[in-house]
Scaffold this motif. Structure first.
Motif, PDB file in Angstrom:
ATOM      1  N   HIS A 277      10.255  -0.945   6.695  1.00 16.45           N
ATOM      2  CA  HIS A 277       8.583  -1.542   6.816  1.00 16.45           C
ATOM      3  C   HIS A 277       9.131  -3.188   7.505  1.00 16.45           C
ATOM      4  O   HIS A 277       8.287  -3.683   8.504  1.00 16.45           O
ATOM      5  CB  HIS A 277       8.306  -2.011   5.566  1.00 16.45           C
TER       6      HIS A 277
ATOM      7  N   PHE B  61      -2.311   4.138   8.189  1.00 20.12           N
ATOM      8  CA  PHE B  61      -1.627   3.557   9.231  1.00 20.12           C
ATOM      9  C   PHE B  61      -1.661   4.535  10.399  1.00 20.12           C
ATOM     10  O   PHE B  61      -1.938   4.063  11.651  1.00 20.12           O
ATOM     11  CB  PHE B  61      -0.012   3.762   9.035  1.00 20.12           C
TER      12      PHE B  61
ATOM     13  N   THR C  62       1.417   3.566  -3.722  1.00 23.07           N
ATOM     14  CA  THR C  62       0.970   5.006  -3.938  1.00 23.07           C
ATOM     15  C   THR C  62       2.002   6.022  -3.480  1.00 23.07           C
ATOM     16  O   THR C  62       1.624   7.299  -3.553  1.00 23.07           O
ATOM     17  CB  THR C  62      -0.209   5.270  -2.630  1.00 23.07           C
ATOM     18  N   ARG C  63       3.304   5.699  -3.477  1.00 20.19           N
ATOM     19  CA  ARG C  63       4.398   6.644  -3.156  1.00 20.19           C
ATOM     20  C   ARG C  63       4.644   7.368  -4.408  1.00 20.19           C
ATOM     21  O   ARG C  63       4.418   7.068  -5.259  1.00 20.19           O
ATOM     22  CB  ARG C  63       5.491   5.695  -2.921  1.00 20.19           C
TER      23      ARG C  63
ATOM     24  N   GLY D  47       9.359   9.257   4.472  1.00 19.50           N
ATOM     25  CA  GLY D  47       9.360   9.331   2.873  1.00 19.50           C
ATOM     26  C   GLY D  47       8.141   8.102   2.370  1.00 19.50           C
ATOM     27  O   GLY D  47       8.546   7.879   1.110  1.00 19.50           O
ATOM     28  N   ILE D  48       7.412   7.781   3.264  1.00 18.52           N
ATOM     29  CA  ILE D  48       6.541   6.766   2.760  1.00 18.52           C
ATOM     30  C   ILE D  48       5.434   7.634   2.173  1.00 18.52           C
ATOM     31  O   ILE D  48       5.304   8.727   2.445  1.00 18.52           O
ATOM     32  CB  ILE D  48       6.034   5.949   3.814  1.00 18.52           C
ATOM     33  N   SER D  49       4.365   6.835   1.362  1.00 15.19           N
ATOM     34  CA  SER D  49       3.437   7.491   0.609  1.00 15.19           C
ATOM     35  C   SER D  49       2.501   8.105   1.517  1.00 15.19           C
ATOM     36  O   SER D  49       2.197   7.540   2.637  1.00 15.19           O
ATOM     37  CB  SER D  49       2.557   6.489  -0.239  1.00 15.19           C
ATOM     38  N   ILE D  50       1.813   9.360   1.287  1.00 16.05           N
ATOM     39  CA  ILE D  50       1.096  10.059   2.265  1.00 16.05           C
ATOM     40  C   ILE D  50      -0.151   9.522   2.419  1.00 16.05           C
ATOM     41  O   ILE D  50      -0.975   9.396   3.587  1.00 16.05           O
ATOM     42  CB  ILE D  50       0.933  11.442   2.042  1.00 16.05           C
ATOM     43  N   TYR D  51      -0.753   8.598   1.500  1.00 16.16           N
ATOM     44  CA  TYR D  51      -1.893   7.839   1.531  1.00 16.16           C
ATOM     45  C   TYR D  51      -1.819   6.564   2.570  1.00 16.16           C
ATOM     46  O   TYR D  51      -2.497   6.577   3.398  1.00 16.16           O
ATOM     47  CB  TYR D  51      -2.345   7.254   0.157  1.00 16.16           C
ATOM     48  N   ALA D  52      -0.633   6.184   2.415  1.00 14.28           N
ATOM     49  CA  ALA D  52      -0.240   4.983   3.240  1.00 14.28           C
ATOM     50  C   ALA D  52      -0.356   5.615   4.649  1.00 14.28           C
ATOM     51  O   ALA D  52      -0.711   4.943   5.614  1.00 14.28           O
ATOM     52  CB  ALA D  52       0.878   4.102   2.961  1.00 14.28           C
ATOM     53  N   ALA D  53       0.391   6.549   4.934  1.00 18.68           N
ATOM     54  CA  ALA D  53       0.553   7.054   5.989  1.00 18.68           C
ATOM     55  C   ALA D  53      -0.722   7.383   6.769  1.00 18.68           C
ATOM     56  O   ALA D  53      -0.979   7.214   7.972  1.00 18.68           O
ATOM     57  CB  ALA D  53       1.219   8.553   6.210  1.00 18.68           C
TER      58      ALA D  53
ATOM     59  N   SER E 203       0.845  -1.208   0.029  1.00 21.93           N
ATOM     60  CA  SER E 203       0.001  -0.040   0.075  1.00 21.93           C
ATOM     61  C   SER E 203       0.775   1.203  -0.071  1.00 21.93           C
ATOM     62  O   SER E 203       0.516   2.176  -0.710  1.00 21.93           O
ATOM     63  CB  SER E 203      -0.883  -0.019   1.228  1.00 21.93           C
ATOM     64  N   ASP E 204       2.146   1.172   0.540  1.00 22.96           N
ATOM     65  CA  ASP E 204       3.130   2.165   0.327  1.00 22.96           C
ATOM     66  C   ASP E 204       3.645   2.393  -1.105  1.00 22.96           C
ATOM     67  O   ASP E 204       3.519   3.297  -1.614  1.00 22.96           O
ATOM     68  CB  ASP E 204       4.173   1.883   1.587  1.00 22.96           C
ATOM     69  N   TYR E 205       4.242   1.213  -1.372  1.00 23.46           N
ATOM     70  CA  TYR E 205       5.135   1.374  -2.589  1.00 23.46           C
ATOM     71  C   TYR E 205       3.968   1.653  -3.804  1.00 23.46           C
ATOM     72  O   TYR E 205       4.439   2.389  -4.795  1.00 23.46           O
ATOM     73  CB  TYR E 205       5.775   0.044  -2.793  1.00 23.46           C
TER      74      TYR E 205
END
Ligand code: HEM
Ligand SMILES: [Cu+2]
Lengths: 95, 549
Positions: free
Chosen positions: B248, B319, A91-92, B310-316, A87-89
């Protein structure tokens, strides 16, 4: 009793299959299949893992519900690890 | 000749059954293995404590004058690694869990006694490797091993420390495995799941995390070692890897690992609160299932350690929401403990003081966790002393308070001796005061902007007052930790012999002798009552009263 998992020959056969698959992985590394590279490598690895879990770890044919529950929850947690990491990779902002 | 109520020294028990070093080093008795673990983790606790002392002394003055920068980096790294992997993670499960899980469910031993001994040997091998690593130079990455510094830059002993933790990890996995199988298979007749003490539920949940999480961190650390030696390109961006992948994988284990540390403590607190307010735990089912919920949800929040990495803001965002969710089962427990106290007949013996301390400190630790889960606030306080204070409130304030409470509560069972109650209450008070004085100023320091892992703050001399308070508190805390060790040792020789059930507590372990015989119970117990049947215990028993007609 009709379990085929009891004879030594059977385990040797599984072991040989695992060795062959290792050989396939190594030789496949020398052929460039582009985007198929990781798919092939991971496919072979998953097959090998399945063989080990089903036969060496006696999960196939286990009558216990508890064993199935343990295996399923392990797979479930693996999916959490992969899924939430992806989910991170996915949408980064790569720039 | 069995003399159930004879003088303590004459009854055969697990301590006096055999003598000699060999009878300990080759024992498969879960109670003896628990004591082996107790000695080893206490040893590592003092090593970790020694490093902490040096850290606090360095921060007494703004200038970096006591140690050099490199040394300071090694100090906080070795402090963290020793405390996390060699003290806190094994602490309650391997000592009190080992001793009590079979006794509480009415079993003779754990399901795999020899694997239990193996787990202690793995712990010792890992511990010796860690000691060797420290004596020959140590590591300076922080306990988190962050890449690419750990794989490409530092020239300290990463591989050796990693392998030490890898080996110790397997000891933790084996303990978890043993508990899961034991709790499923070895319960006495009548000991149904809904009659299990909450201590058992907590250890069951802990074991799930140990089993599913530890392999991930073990492999991750092996990958770090492999990348360092073979230059594989998994985490190193120069070789095509991704350093965030390390974070991760590391936190996938290490956030749940914080629950390995806190869940067993919560189990202890449930036992103590019920006993010293003479009531069944309010909402037993909720407290039991909240342990499982914590184990599962605990696996869904790890990237809150990566918010600024520096992870994706959406993932942040996801979480962050999930991190709020994991606070719910913790709150369920806290509210239910409080509700249990309501209208209870409360006694303030030392174990209860520790349990109260736990609730207060855990609450502050947990609530500041919610601050950190908020994306905006985290940017301000991440990598400051605020985070240091947060996790110490939970790991030292919470987990160690619970551990000490449990040690006092079950010490009469373990040793067959009573500890001096007055001293114990004093120690509980000293720990509580020392703890706040040490760590509360760190919340303020962090909020004002003092970064963690700095050895020199001479550009900010106004931080000194708070740092001096913190160092002073650490000294008091140190005294608070030394006291129990002294009077526990003292009581082994001079303490009054303990009756089998000094607290008049419910629970199968109290139906055995103090100290228990090697196989725990002379006859296999059959359970016909619910857990925490204090109302029944305290009610007068008309049928037992002498018949006066
Ligand atoms: C219950 C026991 C808990 C323990 C033992 C614990 C421990 C820790 C530790 C060790 C860290 C520091 C990581 C590092 O930077 O080295 C940390 C950070 C953090 N904790 Fe907790 N925690 C607990 C509960 C919680 C809860 C309930 C929440 C939120 C609901 C939470 C949220 C966070 C967040 C967001 C951070 C990251 C802070 C940052 O580095 O910016 N924690 N915690
Ligand atoms: Cu966390």
């Amino acid at each position: 009793m009709s379990e085929h998992g009891t004879s030594i020959g059977f385990y040797v056969m599984i072991f040989l299959i695992l060795l062959v698959l290792t050989g396939v992985t190594v030789s496949a590394a020398f052929i460039n299949l582009g985007p198929l590279n990781p798919i092939l490598a991971l496919g072979i690895a998953t097959t090998k893992a399945l063989l080990v879990v089903l036969f060496f770890m006696h999960v196939k044919g286990a009558s216990e519900k508890l064993v199935k529950l343990v295996v399923l929850s392990a797979v479930f947690f693996l999916l959490i690890l992969l899924g939430l990491t992806l989910s991170d990779y996915a949408t980064r902002l790569w720039s | 000749m069995a003399m159930p109520n004879g003088p303590q020294g004459e009854r055969e028990n697990y301590l006096n059954k055999e003598y000699g070093v060999g009878s300990w080093l080759l024992t498969t008795d879960h109670k003896r293995i628990a004591l082996l673990y107790l000695m080893s983790i206490t040893f590592f606790f003092f090593i970790g404590g020694f490093f902490a002392l040096l850290i606090r002394l360095e921060l007494l003055t703004p200038a970096g004058d006591l140690v050099q920068a490199d040394t300071y980096n090694k100090l906080f790294t070795m402090h963290g690694m020793v405390m996390v992997f060699f003290f806190l993670i094994p602490s309650i499960p391997a000592v009190l869990g080992n001793f009590l899980v079979p006794m509480m469910i009415g079993a003779k031993d754990l399901a795999f006694p020899r694997i239990n001994l193996l787990s202690w040997y793995l712990y010792i091998i890992g511990g010796v490797m860690m000691l060797h690593c420290m004596l020959t130079g140590g590591v300076d990455t922080g306990w988190t091993f962050y890449t690419p510094y750990s794989t490409a830059f530092t020239n300290t002993k990463i591989v050796e420390a990693g392998l030490a933790i890898f080996v110790a990890g397997f000891s933790s996995i084996l303990t978890g495995l043993n508990f899961v199988v034991t709790i499923h298979r070895m319960r006495a007749p009548g000991m149904t799941w809904s009659r299990l003490p909450l201590f058992i539920w907590a250890h069951y949940a802990t074991s799930i995390i140990q089993l599913l999480g530890t392999p991930v961190v073990a492999i991750t650390i092996v990958l770090v070692a492999a990348e360092r030696t073979l230059h594989l390109g998994i985490f190193d961006p120069k070789l095509g890897g991704d350093p965030l992948l390390f974070q991760h994988l590391f936190w996938f284990y290490s956030h749940p690992a914080v629950y390995i540390m806190i869940l067993p403590s919560m189990g202890i607190v449930s036992e103590i609160i019920a006993c010293f307010s003479r009531k069944r735990i309010f909402g037993y089912n909720f407290v039991a299932l909240s342990s499982i919920a914590i184990a599962v949800f605990g696996f869904l929040v790890w990237a809150h350690h990566l918010f600024v990495a520096g992870i994706s803001i959406y993932a942040a965002f996801v979480f962050s929401l999930l991190s709020y969710a994991v606070a719910v089962p913790s709150a369920v427990k806290t509210f239910n403990w409080t509700a249990t106290l309501y209208k209870g007949s409360i006694r303030y013996d030392a174990p209860m003081l520790y349990a109260f301390g736990f609730i207060g400190l855990f609450m502050m630790g947990g609530l500041t966790g919610l601050f950190l889960s908020a994306l905006g606030i985290d940017v301000h306080v991440t990598d400051t002393y605020f985070v240091v204070a947060h996790f110490h409130y939970i790991m030292v304030g919470g987990a160690v308070m619970g551990y000490l409470g449990g040690m006092h509560f079950w010490w009469p069972k373990i040793s067959g001796r009573l500890y001096p109650e007055g001293w114990a209450r004093l120690a509980a008070l000293i720990v509580f005061i020392g703890f706040h004085l040490t760590f509360f100023p760190q919340f303020v320091l962090g909020y004002l902007g003092m970064p963690r892992r700095y050895y020199d703050y001479s550009h900010m001399p106004e931080f000194q007052v708070l740092n001096v308070l913190s160092t002073a508190g650490a000294t008091i805390l140190g005294v608070g930790y030394l006291l129990p060790m002294i009077y526990f040792l003292w009581s082994m020789r001079y303490g009054k012999p303990a009756p089998d059930n000094p607290w008049n507590a419910a629970g199968l372990e109290w139906k055995s002798a103090s100290p228990p015989p090697t196989f725990n119970f002379d006859v296999e117990p059959v359970v016909t009552w619910e857990a925490y049947n204090y109302e029944e215990l305290d009610a007068p028993h008309p049928q037992e009263a002498p018949v006066v007609r």
